[in-house]
Write a protein that holds these residues in place. Sequence first.
Motif, mmCIF file in Angstrom:
data_model
loop_
_atom_site.group_PDB
_atom_site.id
_atom_site.type_symbol
_atom_site.label_atom_id
_atom_site.label_comp_id
_atom_site.label_asym_id
_atom_site.label_seq_id
_atom_site.Cartn_x
_atom_site.Cartn_y
_atom_site.Cartn_z
ATOM 1 N N HIS A 1 42.893 33.891 51.610
ATOM 2 C CA HIS A 1 41.496 34.055 51.190
ATOM 3 C C HIS A 1 41.264 35.349 50.422
ATOM 4 O O HIS A 1 40.114 35.748 50.213
ATOM 5 N N GLU A 2 42.364 36.029 50.023
ATOM 6 C CA GLU A 2 42.184 37.235 49.185
ATOM 7 C C GLU A 2 41.738 36.786 47.794
ATOM 8 O O GLU A 2 42.090 35.689 47.347
ATOM 9 N N TRP A 3 40.975 37.644 47.148
ATOM 10 C CA TRP A 3 40.548 37.360 45.773
ATOM 11 C C TRP A 3 41.339 38.236 44.812
ATOM 12 O O TRP A 3 41.664 39.378 45.139
ATOM 13 N N TYR A 4 41.577 37.711 43.627
ATOM 14 C CA TYR A 4 42.362 38.452 42.629
ATOM 15 C C TYR A 4 41.689 39.789 42.294
ATOM 16 O O TYR A 4 42.345 40.774 42.017
ATOM 17 N N ASN A 5 40.326 39.827 42.336
ATOM 18 C CA ASN A 5 39.615 41.079 42.011
ATOM 19 C C ASN A 5 39.424 41.978 43.233
ATOM 20 O O ASN A 5 38.742 42.993 43.168
ATOM 21 N N GLY A 6 40.027 41.609 44.348
ATOM 22 C CA GLY A 6 39.978 42.483 45.532
ATOM 23 C C GLY A 6 38.794 42.230 46.440
ATOM 24 O O GLY A 6 38.605 42.945 47.434
ATOM 25 N N GLU A 7 37.967 41.207 46.143
ATOM 26 C CA GLU A 7 36.769 40.992 46.951
ATOM 27 C C GLU A 7 36.954 39.971 48.065
ATOM 28 O O GLU A 7 35.989 39.534 48.690
#
Length: 362
Positions: free
Chosen positions: A279-285
């Motif tokens: 569930h990590e996002w590529y933009n760190g969110e």
Amino acid sequence: MNELNRKILIVDDDPAMQKVLHIILEKAGFDTQIVNNGQEALEILPSGNKSTPVVPDCILLDIRMPGIPGVEVLSLIHQHYPLIPVIMLTALIELETAVDTMRRGAFDYLLKPVRRIHLVETVRKAIRFRDTMLENERLTRENREYQRSLENKVAERTKELQEAYRKLKETNLTTVQVLAETIEAKDPYTRGHCNRVRILSLELACRLGLSQQERVSLEYAALLHDIGKIGISEVLLNKEGFLTEAEKTIFNQHPLIGENIVRTVDFFNPCLATIRNHHEWYNGEGFPDGLSGQSITLPARIVSIADAFDAMTSTRPYRKAIPLGDALEEMAAGKGQQFDPDLVDIFLREKVYQKIRNFREN
Ligand SMILES: [Fe+2]
């Protein structure tokens, strides 16, 4: 060396010479057989016309004989029986020819008149040489056979191991599938979700050229990515409408719970990061670690795309499945935000999503 039963073939056209050689060699304990020329010699050897061929331990061969010349007979014998030593018999005037026969494979040559000690000694040396060659050949053959039997054994064991591994893999996959279905039983809206995430992830992995081993780990990780939902209450999982902040915090624990469940089995070690970070996002969110870009492992980035796409195109307690076209637009909009842009490009351009056909038509 035991001379008994050692056969010496005498090839000479001169009866006096035949007799001398025969007497000396028989006295020294050898068996002799006499022929008058090269033709007769070739006929009694195994490939000749005789029904009871002779395999001599040594051949005494006169250079000058009627019919086939001794040098030619030598070549034929050496070609077909390289392990039978041939000693050439020669007169002093043919010495040059005799030396030449050594180059053509003769074991040695004896000058006529032959001296008894010299004859017996040379024949013994020739037979010792033959014994050594035969022993070498036997050892080489045995070694080759041993090598072959070892190779066969290795091939057999490898096959058994591969079969055992295949069965183990099959059992593991079945077990994991059962586990995945257990999660889905808690959350009926997600029926078949883990399997579809597996299929999409593998398809994307193939396009990316991941190795067989990496694909196997990815397969397990995709099936198990939501295993942590076992630790989340069914009420929360099946809640209609949006989650409150407190409920979100609980829900967001499922990757960590999943990682802790799977951590206890060594076999699943390669899947841990994917389960924790799907569930990590590529933009760190994203959650739980707020990782960004390439610091999120490739398998986790792959599963994230497969998971999100299948979630969008499935009906959930809080919303209906969205049409394919809208889902694809949302995937494209998530490039560099939620998703790895390169992976989304491949997912959309190569229509990886078509691998599953459960989405609603536009
Ligand atoms: Fe999840």
